[in-house]
Design a protein around this motif. Structure first.
Motif, short mmCIF file in Angstrom:
data_model
loop_
_atom_site.label_atom_id
_atom_site.label_comp_id
_atom_site.label_asym_id
_atom_site.label_seq_id
_atom_site.Cartn_x
_atom_site.Cartn_y
_atom_site.Cartn_z
N HIS A 107 0.82 -1.22 0.00
CA HIS A 107 0.00 0.00 0.00
C HIS A 107 0.85 1.26 0.00
CE1 HIS A 107 -3.96 -1.74 0.15
NE2 HIS A 107 -3.47 -2.67 0.95
N ILE A 108 2.01 1.14 -0.56
CA ILE A 108 2.86 2.32 -0.77
C ILE A 108 3.36 2.27 -2.21
CG2 ILE A 108 3.61 2.64 1.62
CD1 ILE A 108 6.14 1.10 0.93
N LYS A 109 3.56 3.42 -2.77
CA LYS A 109 4.18 3.47 -4.09
C LYS A 109 5.69 3.49 -3.85
CE LYS A 109 0.37 5.69 -6.37
NZ LYS A 109 -0.18 6.87 -7.01
N ILE A 110 6.37 2.56 -4.49
CA ILE A 110 7.80 2.43 -4.24
C ILE A 110 8.54 2.31 -5.57
CG2 ILE A 110 7.69 -0.08 -3.93
CD1 ILE A 110 9.70 0.49 -1.53
N THR A 111 9.62 3.02 -5.67
CA THR A 111 10.41 3.04 -6.90
C THR A 111 11.59 2.07 -6.80
OG1 THR A 111 11.89 4.78 -6.13
CG2 THR A 111 9.84 5.49 -7.23
N HIS A 112 12.22 1.84 -7.94
CA HIS A 112 13.44 1.03 -7.95
C HIS A 112 14.49 1.67 -7.04
CE1 HIS A 112 12.78 -1.37 -11.94
NE2 HIS A 112 11.70 -1.34 -11.19
N GLN A 113 14.56 2.99 -7.05
CA GLN A 113 15.53 3.69 -6.20
C GLN A 113 15.22 3.49 -4.73
OE1 GLN A 113 18.50 5.48 -7.04
NE2 GLN A 113 18.68 5.06 -4.85
N ASP A 114 13.94 3.51 -4.37
CA ASP A 114 13.55 3.26 -2.97
C ASP A 114 14.00 1.86 -2.53
OD1 ASP A 114 12.24 5.76 -2.78
OD2 ASP A 114 10.35 4.89 -3.48
N ILE A 115 13.74 0.88 -3.38
CA ILE A 115 14.13 -0.50 -3.05
C ILE A 115 15.65 -0.61 -2.96
CG2 ILE A 115 14.15 -2.89 -3.92
CD1 ILE A 115 11.28 -2.23 -5.04
N ALA A 116 16.33 0.03 -3.90
CA ALA A 116 17.80 0.03 -3.87
C ALA A 116 18.33 0.65 -2.58
CB ALA A 116 18.34 0.79 -5.08
N SER A 117 17.75 1.76 -2.17
CA SER A 117 18.19 2.42 -0.94
C SER A 117 17.95 1.54 0.28
CB SER A 117 17.45 3.75 -0.76
OG SER A 117 17.80 4.64 -1.80
N LEU A 118 16.80 0.90 0.34
CA LEU A 118 16.50 0.01 1.47
C LEU A 118 17.44 -1.19 1.50
CD1 LEU A 118 12.61 0.07 1.32
CD2 LEU A 118 14.02 0.91 3.20
N ALA A 119 17.89 -1.64 0.32
CA ALA A 119 18.74 -2.82 0.24
C ALA A 119 20.23 -2.49 0.29
CB ALA A 119 18.43 -3.59 -1.05
N GLY A 120 20.56 -1.21 0.20
CA GLY A 120 21.97 -0.83 0.18
C GLY A 120 22.63 -1.17 -1.15
N LEU A 121 21.88 -0.95 -2.24
CA LEU A 121 22.36 -1.27 -3.58
C LEU A 121 22.26 -0.04 -4.47
CD1 LEU A 121 20.36 -4.60 -4.07
CD2 LEU A 121 22.82 -4.42 -3.58
N THR A 122 22.88 -0.10 -5.64
CA THR A 122 22.66 0.95 -6.63
C THR A 122 21.31 0.71 -7.29
OG1 THR A 122 23.68 -0.28 -8.45
CG2 THR A 122 25.15 1.12 -7.11
N ARG A 123 20.75 1.75 -7.87
CA ARG A 123 19.47 1.61 -8.57
C ARG A 123 19.60 0.63 -9.73
NH1 ARG A 123 17.57 2.53 -12.98
NH2 ARG A 123 19.24 3.91 -13.63
N GLU A 124 20.73 0.68 -10.44
CA GLU A 124 20.93 -0.19 -11.58
C GLU A 124 20.91 -1.66 -11.17
OE1 GLU A 124 22.83 2.43 -10.78
OE2 GLU A 124 22.47 3.82 -12.43
N THR A 125 21.63 -1.99 -10.09
CA THR A 125 21.67 -3.38 -9.60
C THR A 125 20.28 -3.82 -9.15
OG1 THR A 125 23.97 -3.14 -8.93
CG2 THR A 125 22.72 -4.92 -7.89
N ALA A 126 19.58 -2.94 -8.45
CA ALA A 126 18.22 -3.27 -8.00
C ALA A 126 17.32 -3.49 -9.21
CB ALA A 126 17.67 -2.16 -7.12
N SER A 127 17.39 -2.64 -10.21
CA SER A 127 16.53 -2.76 -11.39
C SER A 127 16.76 -4.08 -12.12
CB SER A 127 16.76 -1.59 -12.35
OG SER A 127 16.31 -0.39 -11.76
N ILE A 128 18.02 -4.48 -12.27
CA ILE A 128 18.34 -5.75 -12.94
C ILE A 128 17.71 -6.91 -12.18
CG2 ILE A 128 20.22 -7.37 -13.42
CD1 ILE A 128 21.95 -4.81 -14.05
N ASN A 129 17.86 -6.91 -10.86
CA ASN A 129 17.31 -7.99 -10.04
C ASN A 129 15.79 -7.96 -9.99
OD1 ASN A 129 19.50 -9.73 -8.53
ND2 ASN A 129 20.32 -7.66 -8.80
N LEU A 130 15.20 -6.78 -10.00
CA LEU A 130 13.74 -6.67 -10.00
C LEU A 130 13.17 -7.23 -11.31
CD1 LEU A 130 13.35 -3.17 -8.33
CD2 LEU A 130 12.63 -5.37 -7.38
N LYS A 131 13.83 -6.96 -12.42
CA LYS A 131 13.38 -7.51 -13.71
C LYS A 131 13.43 -9.04 -13.68
CE LYS A 131 12.92 -3.71 -16.24
NZ LYS A 131 11.61 -3.15 -16.30
N ARG A 132 14.49 -9.61 -13.08
CA ARG A 132 14.59 -11.07 -12.97
C ARG A 132 13.46 -11.62 -12.09
NH1 ARG A 132 21.02 -11.05 -11.83
NH2 ARG A 132 21.68 -10.66 -13.97
#
Length: 156
Positions: A107-132
């Motif tokens: 129930h929150i809108k969350i971006t790839h950057q938000d997920i990356a920040s929470l995980a301690g990753l770059t946005r690019e790395t998070a985006s690649i893994n999210l696509k997988r």
């Protein structure tokens, strides 16, 4: 750090002592919020007069501690996929609604950057893994940025 709906924050610094606490962080809301402020004296008066409120504050502090431990566990992981799947578990706990067995809508809108920040990753790395994860049907990103997580498919 994310907070559950109807959570008070930051209570902990006020509860430690009566000295002035300078907020050193930027807070950003991902949903609509109402903000109220009370003085140290008002806070202590409420705690001293109402045992139920004292219990709620203690429960809040225990939940905050538990959330912080969970966040540390996310950061401890070595690989990006584990970090992201643990972020999803954290997000389910904070704002997930079970829409069918083991499937949760956030129930929150969350971006790839938000997920990356929470995980301690770059946005690019998070985006690649999210696509997988999306290709593996672990997550589904709906138009308008809502996120559906199939918890039963989250890697252990």
């Amino acid at each position: 750090m994310l907070f559950r709906p109807k959570t008070a924050f930051p209570v902990l610094p006020v509860g430690i002592n009566k000295t002035t606490y300078l907020v050193k962080f930027f807070y950003q809301a991902m949903t609509n919020v109402e903000v109220f402020q009370i003085t140290h004296e008002q806070f202590y008066q409420v705690l001293n007069k109402n045992i139920e409120t004292s219990g709620l504050v203690l429960t809040y502090m225990a939940e905050l501690y538990s959330d912080l431990i969970g966040r540390l566990e996310i950061i401890e992981n070595k690989d990006a996929k584990s970090k992201i799947t643990n972020v999803f578990r954290y997000l389910i706990n904070i704002s997930g609604e079970e829409v069918k067995t083991d499937t949760y809508k956030l129930h929150i809108k969350i971006t790839h950057q938000d997920i990356a920040s929470l995980a301690g990753l770059t946005r690019e790395t998070a985006s690649i893994n999210l696509k997988r994860l999306e290709a593996d049907k672990v997550i589904e990103i709906k138009p308008g940025r809502s996120l559906i997580i199939n918890a039963s498919k989250l890697p252990a």
